[in-house]
Design a protein around this motif. Sequence first.
Motif, PDB file in Angstrom:
ATOM      1  N   HIS A  52       0.874  -1.195   0.000  1.00 36.20           N
ATOM      2  CA  HIS A  52       0.000   0.000   0.000  1.00 36.20           C
ATOM      3  C   HIS A  52       0.899   1.229   0.000  1.00 36.20           C
ATOM      4  O   HIS A  52       1.647   1.453   0.943  1.00 36.20           O
ATOM      5  CB  HIS A  52      -0.932  -0.077   1.225  1.00 36.20           C
ATOM      6  N   HIS A  54       0.990   5.347  -1.730  1.00 37.51           N
ATOM      7  CA  HIS A  54       0.492   6.426  -2.585  1.00 37.51           C
ATOM      8  C   HIS A  54       1.694   6.993  -3.346  1.00 37.51           C
ATOM      9  O   HIS A  54       2.291   7.995  -2.938  1.00 37.51           O
ATOM     10  CB  HIS A  54      -0.212   7.493  -1.737  1.00 37.51           C
ATOM     11  N   HIS A 217      -8.781   2.262   3.332  1.00 37.62           N
ATOM     12  CA  HIS A 217      -8.228   2.621   4.635  1.00 37.62           C
ATOM     13  C   HIS A 217      -9.286   2.330   5.698  1.00 37.62           C
ATOM     14  O   HIS A 217     -10.442   2.724   5.530  1.00 37.62           O
ATOM     15  CB  HIS A 217      -7.882   4.117   4.682  1.00 37.62           C
ATOM     16  N   HIS A 245      -4.365  -0.501   7.755  1.00 35.30           N
ATOM     17  CA  HIS A 245      -4.079   0.055   9.093  1.00 35.30           C
ATOM     18  C   HIS A 245      -4.623  -0.815  10.231  1.00 35.30           C
ATOM     19  O   HIS A 245      -3.851  -1.536  10.849  1.00 35.30           O
ATOM     20  CB  HIS A 245      -4.549   1.503   9.256  1.00 35.30           C
ATOM     21  N   ASP A 296       3.084   3.268   2.511  1.00 34.95           N
ATOM     22  CA  ASP A 296       1.962   4.200   2.643  1.00 34.95           C
ATOM     23  C   ASP A 296       2.258   5.522   1.945  1.00 34.95           C
ATOM     24  O   ASP A 296       1.789   5.767   0.845  1.00 34.95           O
ATOM     25  CB  ASP A 296       1.604   4.402   4.122  1.00 34.95           C
TER      26      ASP A 296
HETATM   27 ZN   LIG Z   1      -2.637   5.128   2.853  1.00 31.94          ZN
END
Ligand SMILES: [Zn+2]
Length: 429
Positions: A52, A54, A217, A245, A296
């Motif tokens: 994961h 971005h 998320h 998470h 992340d």
């Molecule tokens: Zn994220």
Amino acid sequence: MLTMDSAGDIPGGDVHIRDGVIVAVGENLDVPGAEVIDAAGKIVAPGFVDTHWHLWNTLLRGLSDGCPGTDTPYRSGYFKTCVTLGRQFRPRDTYEGTRLACAEAIDAGITTVHDWAHNVRGLDWAEAGLRSIAESGLRARFSYGYETGHRNDRLMALDDLAHVAARWPAYSAGGRIHLGMAWRGNGGSNPAMRVAPKLYREEIEAARGLGLPVTVHACGPRAAAGQISAYAADGLLGSDLQLVHLNNASPEEIALAATAGTPVSVSPFTELQIGYGQPVTARLLAAGLATGLSVDTTMLSGNADMFAIMKVTQACANALAYDEFALGARDVLRLATIEGARTLGLDSVTGSLTPGKRADVIVVSVDAPNIGVLTDPARLLVTAAHPGNVGTVIADGRPLKRDGVLTGYDITEVIRSARDALSGVLARV
Ligand SMILES: [Zn+2]
């Protein structure tokens, strides 16, 4: 050699790669005519699997505290800065941010990335990110998302998603990249971010109708607990829905996720930095959840160092349990390789050095003060190594880093172009 499969460790072992595939693993393989990469005395392991990330906002590294001189003053925080600057992204900026992230991934021994693309401002932005990943040589999931700051009372661009899905072979880099959907879900705990059930159900049903895996998320900030219960009540949990998470998920919610077979991504550095509380990796594993590790966003984590991610994951698990042995080094290395691959549905393709799988391999030198001498290789990777120790990175059979140097990038040019792109973004804010 750490195979990370049932063959275990093979001291002095060889990996024979042909046409991108691992054809044999073992001692003293005799392959006349093969090019030899000498890894004697080094650690050979599967490439790391990020679950994961971005990628686009790697362009904004170092700006999570805000951006002096703009309307995101110091201490405006990650989310506001991300939205304010993300709105100014043009496709070229997404391309440059993604390219910088891919270069960093390769440098750090990450051979699979899950691009959680949540600044898709139109088809051109998606194509720019995809082009960057295709050019990188990395294996990837591209989770087609929405634009950062997307209005909660509007559907994400499902027609564009369907358009890309229908033409996927043109984007997939020969199958190295697969498509998913980045989903807002119910938007979490902030009332200003809430997405109505009618909308979020329609979005996930659209993705599932296209046969795409979904990621969301879930349960980051303390007040967001309850999301998993809401999805369970809607019958939306499942093995095709990755939850990210889970720091503040209740034991009941963790059990719901485990029963539904939902995989999880843990991103320890960003969870700690943003104040979500401790990662609860050992609890997730005890509940039987398939779990992977993730970068992340480098806006918060600073970098994409999977060695450090493994180390802090283990340290947090042991600290939380008051137990030196709560999470072993080899177990956390599995999360960064084969288990991470499993969470993305790629465990038959990558994550271990197994004949028949695609060849995603790293070679880590122990000829540096921080890691010499060679003792327990798993523990050295988790506690001692850093990206500078990675000498060779092979993804899909192609060497992307050789003798410590990236083969596919002029890194000076990559950084210069990224700097130009960021200047443009900041000038438009
Ligand atoms: Zn994220």
